[in-house]
Scaffold this motif. Structure first.
Motif, PDB file in Angstrom:
ATOM      1  N   VAL A  88      26.526  26.626  35.621  1.00  0.00           N
ATOM      2  CA  VAL A  88      28.304  26.987  35.318  1.00  0.00           C
ATOM      3  C   VAL A  88      28.298  28.369  35.722  1.00  0.00           C
ATOM      4  CG1 VAL A  88      30.069  27.329  33.872  1.00  0.00           C
ATOM      5  CG2 VAL A  88      28.698  25.342  33.848  1.00  0.00           C
ATOM      6  N   ALA A  89      27.325  29.464  35.277  1.00  0.00           N
ATOM      7  CA  ALA A  89      27.246  30.767  35.478  1.00  0.00           C
ATOM      8  C   ALA A  89      27.085  31.196  37.099  1.00  0.00           C
ATOM      9  CB  ALA A  89      26.337  31.613  34.627  1.00  0.00           C
ATOM     10  N   ASN A  90      26.386  30.105  37.548  1.00  0.00           N
ATOM     11  CA  ASN A  90      26.195  30.496  39.123  1.00  0.00           C
ATOM     12  C   ASN A  90      27.482  29.995  39.781  1.00  0.00           C
ATOM     13  OD1 ASN A  90      23.697  31.310  39.014  1.00  0.00           O
ATOM     14  ND2 ASN A  90      22.741  29.344  39.216  1.00  0.00           N
ATOM     15  N   GLU A  91      28.136  28.899  39.402  1.00  0.00           N
ATOM     16  CA  GLU A  91      29.654  28.651  39.973  1.00  0.00           C
ATOM     17  C   GLU A  91      30.574  29.702  39.498  1.00  0.00           C
ATOM     18  OE1 GLU A  91      30.191  25.093  38.278  1.00  0.00           O
ATOM     19  OE2 GLU A  91      28.812  23.731  39.498  1.00  0.00           O
ATOM     20  N   LEU A  92      30.632  30.251  38.533  1.00  0.00           N
ATOM     21  CA  LEU A  92      31.497  31.463  38.526  1.00  0.00           C
ATOM     22  C   LEU A  92      31.493  32.620  39.394  1.00  0.00           C
ATOM     23  CD1 LEU A  92      31.719  31.110  34.603  1.00  0.00           C
ATOM     24  CD2 LEU A  92      33.601  30.296  36.183  1.00  0.00           C
ATOM     25  N   LEU A  93      30.056  32.914  39.668  1.00  0.00           N
ATOM     26  CA  LEU A  93      29.879  34.075  40.611  1.00  0.00           C
ATOM     27  C   LEU A  93      30.133  33.487  42.091  1.00  0.00           C
ATOM     28  CD1 LEU A  93      28.416  35.163  38.066  1.00  0.00           C
ATOM     29  CD2 LEU A  93      26.798  36.130  39.203  1.00  0.00           C
ATOM     30  N   GLN A  94      29.887  32.263  42.178  1.00  0.00           N
ATOM     31  CA  GLN A  94      30.324  31.707  43.643  1.00  0.00           C
ATOM     32  C   GLN A  94      31.739  31.946  44.002  1.00  0.00           C
ATOM     33  OE1 GLN A  94      28.478  30.944  46.722  1.00  0.00           O
ATOM     34  NE2 GLN A  94      26.933  31.925  45.350  1.00  0.00           N
ATOM     35  N   LEU A  95      32.646  31.659  42.858  1.00  0.00           N
ATOM     36  CA  LEU A  95      34.165  31.780  42.913  1.00  0.00           C
ATOM     37  C   LEU A  95      34.345  33.395  43.423  1.00  0.00           C
ATOM     38  CD1 LEU A  95      35.689  29.785  39.901  1.00  0.00           C
ATOM     39  CD2 LEU A  95      35.650  29.162  42.485  1.00  0.00           C
ATOM     40  N   VAL A  96      33.811  34.301  42.802  1.00  0.00           N
ATOM     41  CA  VAL A  96      34.043  35.500  43.228  1.00  0.00           C
ATOM     42  C   VAL A  96      33.535  35.802  44.571  1.00  0.00           C
ATOM     43  CG1 VAL A  96      33.495  37.923  42.389  1.00  0.00           C
ATOM     44  CG2 VAL A  96      33.677  36.367  40.663  1.00  0.00           C
ATOM     45  N   ASN A  97      32.336  35.405  44.820  1.00  0.00           N
ATOM     46  CA  ASN A  97      31.878  35.563  46.195  1.00  0.00           C
ATOM     47  C   ASN A  97      32.844  34.900  47.075  1.00  0.00           C
ATOM     48  OD1 ASN A  97      29.561  36.982  46.929  1.00  0.00           O
ATOM     49  ND2 ASN A  97      28.616  35.166  47.930  1.00  0.00           N
ATOM     50  N   ILE A  98      33.540  33.800  46.911  1.00  0.00           N
ATOM     51  CA  ILE A  98      34.304  33.343  47.811  1.00  0.00           C
ATOM     52  C   ILE A  98      35.821  34.140  48.070  1.00  0.00           C
ATOM     53  CG2 ILE A  98      35.985  31.378  48.197  1.00  0.00           C
ATOM     54  CD1 ILE A  98      34.024  29.584  46.583  1.00  0.00           C
ATOM     55  N   ILE A  99      36.003  34.648  46.923  1.00  0.00           N
ATOM     56  CA  ILE A  99      37.316  35.532  47.092  1.00  0.00           C
ATOM     57  C   ILE A  99      36.860  36.969  47.783  1.00  0.00           C
ATOM     58  CG2 ILE A  99      38.682  37.015  45.815  1.00  0.00           C
ATOM     59  CD1 ILE A  99      38.794  34.768  43.673  1.00  0.00           C
ATOM     60  N   LEU A 100      35.780  37.247  47.451  1.00  0.00           N
ATOM     61  CA  LEU A 100      35.409  38.668  48.349  1.00  0.00           C
ATOM     62  C   LEU A 100      35.208  38.216  49.969  1.00  0.00           C
ATOM     63  CD1 LEU A 100      32.762  40.046  45.854  1.00  0.00           C
ATOM     64  CD2 LEU A 100      34.972  40.876  46.058  1.00  0.00           C
ATOM     65  N   GLY A 101      34.764  37.409  49.970  1.00  0.00           N
ATOM     66  CA  GLY A 101      34.370  36.888  51.526  1.00  0.00           C
ATOM     67  C   GLY A 101      35.622  36.516  52.078  1.00  0.00           C
ATOM     68  N   ALA A 102      36.628  35.941  51.506  1.00  0.00           N
ATOM     69  CA  ALA A 102      37.935  35.703  52.134  1.00  0.00           C
ATOM     70  C   ALA A 102      38.751  37.126  52.268  1.00  0.00           C
ATOM     71  CB  ALA A 102      38.931  34.760  51.151  1.00  0.00           C
ATOM     72  N   ILE A 103      38.552  38.081  51.300  1.00  0.00           N
ATOM     73  CA  ILE A 103      39.198  39.468  51.436  1.00  0.00           C
ATOM     74  C   ILE A 103      38.430  40.003  52.857  1.00  0.00           C
ATOM     75  CG2 ILE A 103      39.360  41.793  50.542  1.00  0.00           C
ATOM     76  CD1 ILE A 103      39.209  40.586  47.966  1.00  0.00           C
ATOM     77  N   LYS A 104      37.161  40.119  53.187  1.00  0.00           N
ATOM     78  CA  LYS A 104      36.455  40.686  54.034  1.00  0.00           C
ATOM     79  C   LYS A 104      36.714  39.899  55.675  1.00  0.00           C
ATOM     80  CE  LYS A 104      32.849  42.816  55.870  1.00  0.00           C
ATOM     81  NZ  LYS A 104      32.719  44.149  55.800  1.00  0.00           N
ATOM     82  N   ASP A 105      37.153  38.810  55.342  1.00  0.00           N
ATOM     83  CA  ASP A 105      37.845  38.178  56.637  1.00  0.00           C
ATOM     84  C   ASP A 105      39.204  37.989  56.816  1.00  0.00           C
ATOM     85  OD1 ASP A 105      35.032  37.157  56.791  1.00  0.00           O
ATOM     86  OD2 ASP A 105      35.454  35.352  56.168  1.00  0.00           O
ATOM     87  N   GLY A 106      40.044  38.938  55.889  1.00  0.00           N
ATOM     88  CA  GLY A 106      41.334  39.027  56.081  1.00  0.00           C
ATOM     89  C   GLY A 106      42.128  37.900  55.886  1.00  0.00           C
ATOM     90  N   LYS A 107      41.556  36.883  55.177  1.00  0.00           N
ATOM     91  CA  LYS A 107      42.479  35.716  54.544  1.00  0.00           C
ATOM     92  C   LYS A 107      43.099  35.713  53.400  1.00  0.00           C
ATOM     93  CE  LYS A 107      38.961  32.553  56.908  1.00  0.00           C
ATOM     94  NZ  LYS A 107      38.095  31.321  56.670  1.00  0.00           N
ATOM     95  N   ILE A 108      42.668  36.825  52.446  1.00  0.00           N
ATOM     96  CA  ILE A 108      43.401  37.225  51.521  1.00  0.00           C
ATOM     97  C   ILE A 108      43.476  38.677  51.330  1.00  0.00           C
ATOM     98  CG2 ILE A 108      43.454  37.346  48.785  1.00  0.00           C
ATOM     99  CD1 ILE A 108      41.423  34.987  48.870  1.00  0.00           C
ATOM    100  N   VAL A 109      44.845  39.129  51.072  1.00  0.00           N
ATOM    101  CA  VAL A 109      45.323  40.463  51.145  1.00  0.00           C
ATOM    102  C   VAL A 109      45.931  40.917  49.868  1.00  0.00           C
ATOM    103  CG1 VAL A 109      46.327  42.497  52.108  1.00  0.00           C
ATOM    104  CG2 VAL A 109      45.600  40.714  53.690  1.00  0.00           C
ATOM    105  N   TYR A 110      45.333  41.882  49.135  1.00  0.00           N
ATOM    106  CA  TYR A 110      45.764  42.417  47.798  1.00  0.00           C
ATOM    107  C   TYR A 110      46.737  43.326  47.996  1.00  0.00           C
ATOM    108  CZ  TYR A 110      43.029  38.827  45.351  1.00  0.00           C
ATOM    109  OH  TYR A 110      42.340  37.575  45.196  1.00  0.00           O
ATOM    110  N   SER A 111      47.669  43.889  47.447  1.00  0.00           N
ATOM    111  CA  SER A 111      48.429  44.894  47.663  1.00  0.00           C
ATOM    112  C   SER A 111      47.997  46.131  46.992  1.00  0.00           C
ATOM    113  CB  SER A 111      49.820  44.625  46.990  1.00  0.00           C
ATOM    114  OG  SER A 111      49.916  44.622  45.724  1.00  0.00           O
ATOM    115  N   SER A 112      46.954  45.846  45.831  1.00  0.00           N
ATOM    116  CA  SER A 112      46.437  46.965  45.077  1.00  0.00           C
ATOM    117  C   SER A 112      45.320  46.546  44.507  1.00  0.00           C
ATOM    118  CB  SER A 112      47.654  47.627  43.921  1.00  0.00           C
ATOM    119  OG  SER A 112      47.745  46.577  43.071  1.00  0.00           O
TER     120      SER A 112
END
Length: 231
Positions: A176-200
């Motif tokens: 479960v802990a590994n899965e939670l960290l993977q969620l963070v990694n997925i979001i970070l990867g999407a930010i890197k690829d420009g698929k997710i953009v945060y205003s702040s």
């Protein structure tokens, strides 16, 4: 945005007997028969101190252990203006404080009724039927399943309690802990690829917190008497 992990413990095909039994004091049993209903109880207020708490706070410690084991994320991580492990440590600390507070005040809970496959079991008579002075009521399993199958919106379910050995529970918490960290990694990867953009950074912090918080809230574990079932 909130990513959710679909997580189920592998269980054998559940085959119920035709009747499931509920042990109760005479007063409660008469009330059930008179009003033709029974009340679900807050599992965190049960007489088993381990209900709903087996993976807490160990899960939060394992999240830090997993972070260290994988040497952080695959991408840069910042939370509350702190980078890397320091920022992740703050995030885990805030999650732990929020979850523990909501367990204490009842915000997070599951309501249950315990049933047994056995209609004449000494441990159940002693523990739940006023030391043998109460009653044991039988419920038609087919009707229970019909009710729970029709209650997907309200969330009722008939589930057989799963018992894990210490080793299996340790593996489950680690996964479960590994899965939670993977969620963070997925979001970070999407930010890197420009698929997710945060205003702040504040918006990012909130989304990361909410994503992990929501997935942690979906967890529940139990360690009740192994002759009970829950609906």
């Amino acid at each position: 945005m909130c990513l959710v992990v679909e997580r189920k413990i592998q269980m054998k095909d559940t085959k119920y007997p035709s009747i499931l039994y509920h042990y109760a004091s005479m007063e409660k049993a008469i009330s059930i028969l008179k009003y033709k209903n029974f009340r679900l109880s807050d599992i965190t207020k049960s007489n088993d101190v381990n209900e709903m708490s087996i993976c807490f706070p160990r899960l939060f410690d394992e999240m830090i252990n997993s972070y260290d084991a994988y040497d952080g994320f695959s991408y840069e991580f910042t939370y509350k203006e702190k980078d890397g492990r320091e920022g992740f440590g703050i995030l885990v600390k805030e999650l732990r404080e929020r979850i523990e507070k909501e367990f204490e005040d009842g915000t997070i809970s599951t309501f249950v009724i315990c049933l047994s496959e056995e209609g004449d079991l000494l441990s159940q008579w002693r523990g739940y039927a006023d030391d043998g002075r109460g009653m044991c009521l039988g419920f038609n399993v087919h009707e229970l399943l019909e009710f729970t199958d029709a209650s997907t919106i309200t969330g009722y379910a008939l589930e057989k309690v799963q018992y894990l050995s210490k080793e299996a529970l340790d593996r489950w918490i680690k996964n479960v802990a590994n899965e939670l960290l993977q969620l963070v990694n997925i979001i970070l990867g999407a930010i890197k690829d420009g698929k997710i953009v945060y205003s702040s950074e504040v918006e990012f912090d909130k989304d990361i917190f909410d994503t992990l918080y929501y997935n942690i809230c979906l967890l529940y574990t139990s360690d009740a008497a192994d002759d009970s079932l829950r609906v």
